[in-house]
Scaffold this motif. Structure first.
Motif, PDB file in Angstrom:
ATOM      1  N   SER A  77       0.836  -1.211   0.000  1.00 14.38           N
ATOM      2  CA  SER A  77       0.000   0.000   0.000  1.00 14.38           C
ATOM      3  C   SER A  77       0.866   1.255   0.000  1.00 14.38           C
ATOM      4  CB  SER A  77      -0.917  -0.001   1.226  1.00 14.38           C
ATOM      5  OG  SER A  77      -1.779  -1.114   1.227  1.00 14.38           O
ATOM      6  N   THR A  78       1.886   1.259   0.847  1.00 10.88           N
ATOM      7  CA  THR A  78       2.758   2.425   0.948  1.00 10.88           C
ATOM      8  C   THR A  78       3.543   2.645  -0.331  1.00 10.88           C
ATOM      9  OG1 THR A  78       2.967   2.080   3.337  1.00 10.88           O
ATOM     10  CG2 THR A  78       4.605   3.485   2.289  1.00 10.88           C
ATOM     11  N   VAL A  79       4.043   1.577  -0.931  1.00  9.03           N
ATOM     12  CA  VAL A  79       4.796   1.701  -2.184  1.00  9.03           C
ATOM     13  C   VAL A  79       3.893   2.235  -3.292  1.00  9.03           C
ATOM     14  CG1 VAL A  79       5.955   0.401  -4.015  1.00  9.03           C
ATOM     15  CG2 VAL A  79       6.487  -0.081  -1.618  1.00  9.03           C
ATOM     16  N   PHE A  80       2.660   1.736  -3.373  1.00 15.08           N
ATOM     17  CA  PHE A  80       1.718   2.208  -4.402  1.00 15.08           C
ATOM     18  C   PHE A  80       1.421   3.695  -4.224  1.00 15.08           C
ATOM     19  CE2 PHE A  80      -2.618   3.195  -5.732  1.00 15.08           C
ATOM     20  CZ  PHE A  80      -2.604   2.778  -7.059  1.00 15.08           C
ATOM     21  N   TRP A 208       5.483   8.493   1.761  1.00 13.30           N
ATOM     22  CA  TRP A 208       5.957   7.316   2.495  1.00 13.30           C
ATOM     23  C   TRP A 208       5.589   7.419   3.978  1.00 13.30           C
ATOM     24  CZ3 TRP A 208       7.963   2.811   0.768  1.00 13.30           C
ATOM     25  CH2 TRP A 208       8.514   1.952   1.729  1.00 13.30           C
ATOM     26  N   ASN A 209       5.592   8.630   4.509  1.00 14.85           N
ATOM     27  CA  ASN A 209       5.278   8.839   5.922  1.00 14.85           C
ATOM     28  C   ASN A 209       3.801   9.146   6.165  1.00 14.85           C
ATOM     29  OD1 ASN A 209       7.944   8.443   6.737  1.00 14.85           O
ATOM     30  ND2 ASN A 209       8.470  10.591   6.449  1.00 14.85           N
ATOM     31  N   THR A 210       2.958   8.909   5.161  1.00 11.58           N
ATOM     32  CA  THR A 210       1.532   9.176   5.317  1.00 11.58           C
ATOM     33  C   THR A 210       0.979   8.415   6.514  1.00 11.58           C
ATOM     34  OG1 THR A 210       1.185   9.550   2.962  1.00 11.58           O
ATOM     35  CG2 THR A 210      -0.745   8.962   4.261  1.00 11.58           C
ATOM     36  N   THR A 225      -1.432   1.843   5.595  1.00  8.11           N
ATOM     37  CA  THR A 225      -0.070   2.148   5.153  1.00  8.11           C
ATOM     38  C   THR A 225       0.920   1.689   6.222  1.00  8.11           C
ATOM     39  OG1 THR A 225      -0.178   4.362   6.125  1.00  8.11           O
ATOM     40  CG2 THR A 225      -0.815   4.136   3.798  1.00  8.11           C
ATOM     41  N   LEU A 226       2.163   1.712   5.857  1.00  7.28           N
ATOM     42  CA  LEU A 226       3.197   1.190   6.756  1.00  7.28           C
ATOM     43  C   LEU A 226       3.256   1.969   8.063  1.00  7.28           C
ATOM     44  CD1 LEU A 226       5.245  -1.083   6.614  1.00  7.28           C
ATOM     45  CD2 LEU A 226       6.908   0.532   5.715  1.00  7.28           C
ATOM     46  N   GLN A 227       3.081   3.281   7.992  1.00  2.50           N
ATOM     47  CA  GLN A 227       3.188   4.093   9.198  1.00  2.50           C
ATOM     48  C   GLN A 227       2.059   3.805  10.184  1.00  2.50           C
ATOM     49  OE1 GLN A 227       5.950   5.576   9.488  1.00  2.50           O
ATOM     50  NE2 GLN A 227       6.524   5.234   7.362  1.00  2.50           N
ATOM     51  N   VAL A 264      12.711   0.026  11.431  1.00  5.54           N
ATOM     52  CA  VAL A 264      13.849   0.081  10.515  1.00  5.54           C
ATOM     53  C   VAL A 264      13.386  -0.089   9.072  1.00  5.54           C
ATOM     54  CG1 VAL A 264      15.966  -1.095   9.788  1.00  5.54           C
ATOM     55  CG2 VAL A 264      15.530  -0.694  12.215  1.00  5.54           C
ATOM     56  N   VAL A 265      12.520  -1.077   8.833  1.00  4.23           N
ATOM     57  CA  VAL A 265      12.018  -1.315   7.474  1.00  4.23           C
ATOM     58  C   VAL A 265      11.243  -0.098   6.969  1.00  4.23           C
ATOM     59  CG1 VAL A 265      10.478  -2.736   6.074  1.00  4.23           C
ATOM     60  CG2 VAL A 265      11.961  -3.804   7.764  1.00  4.23           C
ATOM     61  N   ALA A 266      10.538   0.583   7.871  1.00  8.64           N
ATOM     62  CA  ALA A 266       9.735   1.742   7.479  1.00  8.64           C
ATOM     63  C   ALA A 266      10.598   2.929   7.067  1.00  8.64           C
ATOM     64  CB  ALA A 266       8.807   2.147   8.626  1.00  8.64           C
TER      65      ALA A 266
END
Length: 292
Positions: A77-80, A208-210, A225-227, A264-266
């Motif tokens: 989701s974050t990459v998209f 990316w930080n959304t 999303t990742l965050q 770290v991955v984020a």
């Protein structure tokens, strides 16, 4: 009388550099701790112990989070959102900024006034949410992309940068038979590479930080999303926020090492991309500050 070194450094310089160095070291310690805990062997990890270096190096925590559906879904989701959002940001920002540099464009002053108005005033959270709802974008990735296609500050900076480009180059291109679109693609954009690289980094980091928009617009946990997922991992002490996927041995991994590995991955992709854009970023930070 101030102490002066033979190279011209004063006592104030030594004190200043020492304080800045100390602050830099203190600032980097949390990152060292996060990396060290994430790379520590789960079997030897001791809670509430400060790790300056990994204790018995292990990638078990990374292997675990990368094998779970929740984390992989949030990563996709974050990459998209980052890739599509950044591309659209660049298209809308630079095309609109180029149009605003042309005084013959009908309605230019009105559009520029609207841009400046949004720089001073904001509708707020509730109107934005209602707008997204009425557009049918709730629980959609487009709610994160279309609501932030550009912003007033970026437009003004890019417009200032384009205003400083030599008009003679555009005139020469038009004499050779180029229309406005060709001039924009073949003359303006190549000259705007420092600006493009700089704002690519800005837009990519933002997407990316959304976090907040994803928190209020995405109701399906599979689209987080990742965050948002990392927030759940770090704050929620009762649940890891990641659906268990792995062997029983994997599930014995301490919660803290999983959280640190997720953090770290984020942040790792941005740390990897930044060095490649740094040379453009150094030029881009002064965009629009000098004209002529």
């Amino acid at each position: 009388m101030s102490f002066v070194h033979k190279k011209g450094l004063t006592l104030f310089d030594y004190v200043n550099y020492s304080l800045l160095g100390l602050i830099s070291i203190l600032s980097i310690f949390p990152f060292i701790y996060v990396f060290s805990v994430s790379l520590t062997d789960p079997d030897t990890y001791i809670p509430f112990k400060f790790y300056l270096f990994p204790q018995d190096f292990s990638l078990a925590s990374y292997k675990y989070i990368l094998s779970t559906n929740s984390f992989l879904n949030s990563l996709k989701s974050t990459v998209f959102v980052t890739v599509i959002g950044t591309a659209l940001n660049l298209v809308f920002t630079f095309t609109l900024a180029y149009a605003l540099t042309k005084k013959h464009v009908v309605g230019r002053n009105f559009m520029l006034g609207c841009v400046i108005f949004t720089l001073l005033f904001n509708a707020g959270i509730v109107p934005n949410y209602l707008l997204v709802k009425e557009m049918g974008l709730l629980n959609s990735y487009w709610s994160l992309i279309l609501t932030s296609l550009t912003n007033a500050w970026t437009l003004i900076v890019v417009k200032s940068f384009m205003d400083a480009l030599p008009e003679e180059l555009e005139d020469a291109a038009r004499i050779d038979g180029c229309n406005d679109l060709t001039v924009f693609l073949r003359v303006v954009l190549p000259l705007s590479m420092p600006a493009i690289a700089t704002f690519t980094l800005f837009f990519a980091v933002t997407h990316w930080n959304t976090y907040f928009n994803a928190l209020i617009y995405l109701t399906d946990a599979k689209k987080w999303t990742l965050q948002v997922l990392v927030k759940t991992l770090v704050i929620d002490s009762e649940s890891s926020g990641i659906a268990a996927a792995g062997s029983a041995e994997d599930k014995m991994i301490p919660q803290e090492t999983i959280r640190m590995a997720a953090v770290v991955v984020a942040m790792l992709p941005i740390l990897v991309v930044y060095p490649f854009l740094q040379k453009y970023f150094a030029k881009g930070v002064m965009l629009g500050s000098i004209k002529g």
